[in-house]
Scaffold this motif. Structure first.
Motif, short mmCIF file in Angstrom:
data_model
loop_
_atom_site.label_atom_id
_atom_site.label_comp_id
_atom_site.label_asym_id
_atom_site.label_seq_id
_atom_site.Cartn_x
_atom_site.Cartn_y
_atom_site.Cartn_z
N PRO A 4 2.93 -34.34 19.67
CA PRO A 4 4.08 -33.55 20.15
C PRO A 4 5.24 -33.62 19.16
N ALA A 5 5.91 -32.49 18.99
CA ALA A 5 7.03 -32.40 18.05
C ALA A 5 8.21 -31.71 18.72
N LEU A 6 9.40 -32.22 18.44
CA LEU A 6 10.64 -31.62 18.92
C LEU A 6 11.44 -31.13 17.72
N ARG A 7 11.74 -29.84 17.68
CA ARG A 7 12.50 -29.27 16.57
C ARG A 7 13.71 -28.52 17.16
N PRO A 8 14.92 -29.05 17.00
CA PRO A 8 16.10 -28.40 17.58
C PRO A 8 16.27 -26.98 17.05
N PRO A 9 16.78 -26.08 17.87
CA PRO A 9 17.00 -24.70 17.41
C PRO A 9 17.94 -24.60 16.22
N THR A 10 18.85 -25.55 16.08
CA THR A 10 19.83 -25.48 14.99
C THR A 10 19.39 -26.25 13.75
N TRP A 11 18.17 -26.78 13.78
CA TRP A 11 17.66 -27.50 12.62
C TRP A 11 17.00 -26.53 11.64
N ARG A 12 17.26 -26.71 10.34
CA ARG A 12 16.70 -25.85 9.30
C ARG A 12 15.76 -26.64 8.41
N PRO A 13 14.53 -26.14 8.16
CA PRO A 13 13.65 -26.80 7.19
C PRO A 13 14.33 -26.89 5.83
N VAL A 14 14.07 -27.98 5.12
CA VAL A 14 14.71 -28.22 3.83
C VAL A 14 13.63 -28.41 2.78
N ALA A 15 13.75 -27.70 1.68
CA ALA A 15 12.81 -27.87 0.57
C ALA A 15 13.34 -28.94 -0.37
N ALA A 16 12.44 -29.80 -0.83
CA ALA A 16 12.85 -30.83 -1.78
C ALA A 16 13.16 -30.18 -3.12
N VAL A 17 14.21 -30.64 -3.77
CA VAL A 17 14.56 -30.16 -5.10
C VAL A 17 13.91 -31.10 -6.11
N VAL A 18 12.89 -30.62 -6.77
CA VAL A 18 12.14 -31.44 -7.74
C VAL A 18 12.65 -31.13 -9.14
N PRO A 19 13.12 -32.14 -9.86
CA PRO A 19 13.64 -31.87 -11.20
C PRO A 19 12.56 -31.34 -12.13
N ALA A 20 12.94 -30.42 -12.99
CA ALA A 20 11.99 -29.84 -13.93
C ALA A 20 11.56 -30.89 -14.96
N VAL A 21 10.31 -30.81 -15.37
CA VAL A 21 9.80 -31.72 -16.39
C VAL A 21 10.12 -31.14 -17.77
N PRO A 22 10.79 -31.90 -18.64
CA PRO A 22 11.14 -31.37 -19.96
C PRO A 22 9.90 -30.94 -20.72
N ALA A 23 10.02 -29.85 -21.47
CA ALA A 23 8.90 -29.35 -22.25
C ALA A 23 8.61 -30.27 -23.42
#
Length: 474
Positions: A455-474
């Motif tokens: 079972p999962a509870l997700r509030p209506p005002t909660w927004r999914p968040v994407a992780a910010v992954v730093p770019a790997v230097p070339a």
């Protein structure tokens, strides 16, 4: 890899409890901390029996003098527990496992546990943190965001947060304008740097107030001392918290300890029995060890006599699809709620304050997850990890200017508590336990946690968040 942060925190907590000899167990997996050379028992006839049984066993088989086994101090009030020394706490060997084995036969005959370790109870982002807070710009909204319900003191649901205290300028954060309670004892060190876990209770209150604005939230600084306290003292502190203002509708508790014992903590017996006879609902964090070992008091939710009065809460990852890498799991966890990369108030808005990271991030998830979790991002090096081969370098410092992003079952807990309170307001429900049961019955959403659909509870005002992954230097 998972125990590394646990070992780092062991040193931190040991310094905060300098007069208590601590050790960890049950082996190198480092599942929990406890007082060395001492067992915890119920006062009265059981204490006398355990004292005599251990003394006889130790003097006959281990060559200890009789005075090495004796009760320490009087009964601890309503908790009904006492400590028994079972060896020299300054000795190299921890005698607690031997003492527990000495009474095991009598426990089997009596059908109940007579003695247990005196665990260190800690805030659920302490001994094995989900992560440490990350600064968020003032322009970023809270997540979960504030629900549309308004505050009405005549109908507000009473919620007690047992945690660290409130930061001095918490009322500068609009959602906490009418939150009351204890102040954080000391916020910064001599250099003006935030102490570890300052703002933990404030952050929890902010999450709760966002999900359920029609609440009277009181924050008690029961765990101000580095977020750690002995089990033998914790029950009395909980009684003290509820006695100050009366039993509330809901207690939000983001603290506990792992223990494989199937019947809970001896030190909390008295408090849980009184809780059962009240109308209060205890909403408790499942812990951040990435384990299925029960984390108490959350795991009381799986015991039939406490199933209606304790709600255990695990953490969903930032996208809400599955369990966070750090969350404890298992059939004793009743529900999961967002608990990764939430945004709330760490401080008020009056003065920016620096923070130095205590733990370093990892090259890969310490729990084996394959998504961009908080074990890895955002990158930083911490004080307690300095000198380790995988990190090195100077610890990273950041500035907090009000809001923070933070992860842990600590913060999934006020999400669930807030949803119970919001249901009470919406349905004019006066019984928080009935509201919790109704909430779970109506929750048709599920999430995948370690291969199980839960079972999962997700509030209506909660927004999914994407992780910010730093770019790997070339």
């Amino acid at each position: 890899m998972a125990p590394q942060r646990f070992h780092e925190q062991f040193e931190h907590i040991r310094r905060s409890l300098p007069d208590v000899p601590l050790t960890m167990g049950p082996d190198e997996s480092a599942g929990y901390f406890y007082e060395k050379g001492v067992v915890l028992v119920r006062d009265g006839e059981e204490a006398r029996f355990v004292e005599d049984a251990v003394r006889t066993h130790f003097t006959e088989t281990r060559g200890l003098v009789p005075d090495h086994v004796r009760r320490l101090g009087p009964q601890a009030g309503r908790t009904g527990v006492t400590r028994i020394r079972v060896g020299d706490p300054d000795g190299a060997e921890d005698t607690v496992p031997h003492a527990l084995r000495a009474v095991r036969g009598a426990e089997d005959r009596r059908g109940r546990r007579l003695a247990g370790r005196n665990h260190v109870v800690h805030i659920a982002v302490n001994a094995c943190p989900g992560d440490e807070p990350v600064p968020v710009a003032r322009t970023e909204p809270a997540n979960p965001g504030a629900a549309e319900d308004s505050y009405d003191p005549a109908t507000a649901v009473g919620v007690l947060v047992v945690d660290t205290g409130l930061v001095h300028d918490h009322r500068s954060y609009p959602l906490l304008a009418h939150t009351t309670g204890d102040a954080q004892l000391t916020e910064t060190d001599d250099d003006g740097v935030l102490h570890q876990y300052v703002g933990h209770g404030t952050f929890i209150a902010g999450v709760l107030a966002a999900v359920a604005p029609n609440t009277d939230i009181t924050v008690r600084g029961t765990l101000n001392d580095a977020g750690a306290v002995l089990e033998s003292e914790f029950g009395a502190l909980l009684f003290e918290a509820v006695d100050r203002d009366g039993w509330p509708d809901i207690i939000s508790l983001s603290a506990g300890t792992p223990s494989p014992d199937a019947d809970g903590l001896i030190g909390l017996d008295g408090f849980l029995r009184e809780l059962r006879d009240q109308r209060t609902l205890l909403v408790a964090a499942a812990g951040n060890n990435g384990s299925d070992t029960p984390f108490w008091p959350a795991a009381y939710a799986a015991l039939p006599e406490y199933a209606d009065c304790v709600l255990s809460v695990g953490a969903l990852r930032a996208d809400g699809a599955s369990g966070a890498c750090f969350t404890n799991h298992g059939p004793w966890v009743r529900v999961h709620a967002p608990g990764e990369r939430l945004t709330s108030a760490l401080t008020g808005f009056t003065t920016p304050v620096p923070y130095v990271y205590q733990h370093s991030t990892y090259d890969s998830c310490r729990f084996g997850a394959d998504y961009p979790c908080t074990c890895r991002y955002p990158r930083h090096t911490g004080v307690l990890s300095e000198g380790r081969e995988s990190t090195g370098g100077k610890p990273d410092q950041v500035m907090f200017d009000g809001l923070a992003q933070w992860s842990g079952t600590s913060f999934a807990t006020p999400v669930a508590a807030g949803l119970v309170a919001a249901r009470m307001s919406a349905y004019r429900e006066r019984d928080p336990r009935a509201a919790a049961a109704g909430l779970l019955a109506a929750a048709g959403e599920r999430a995948e946690v370690r291969g199980a659909q839960v079972p999962a509870l997700r509030p209506p005002t909660w927004r999914p968040v994407a992780a910010v992954v730093p770019a790997v230097p070339a």
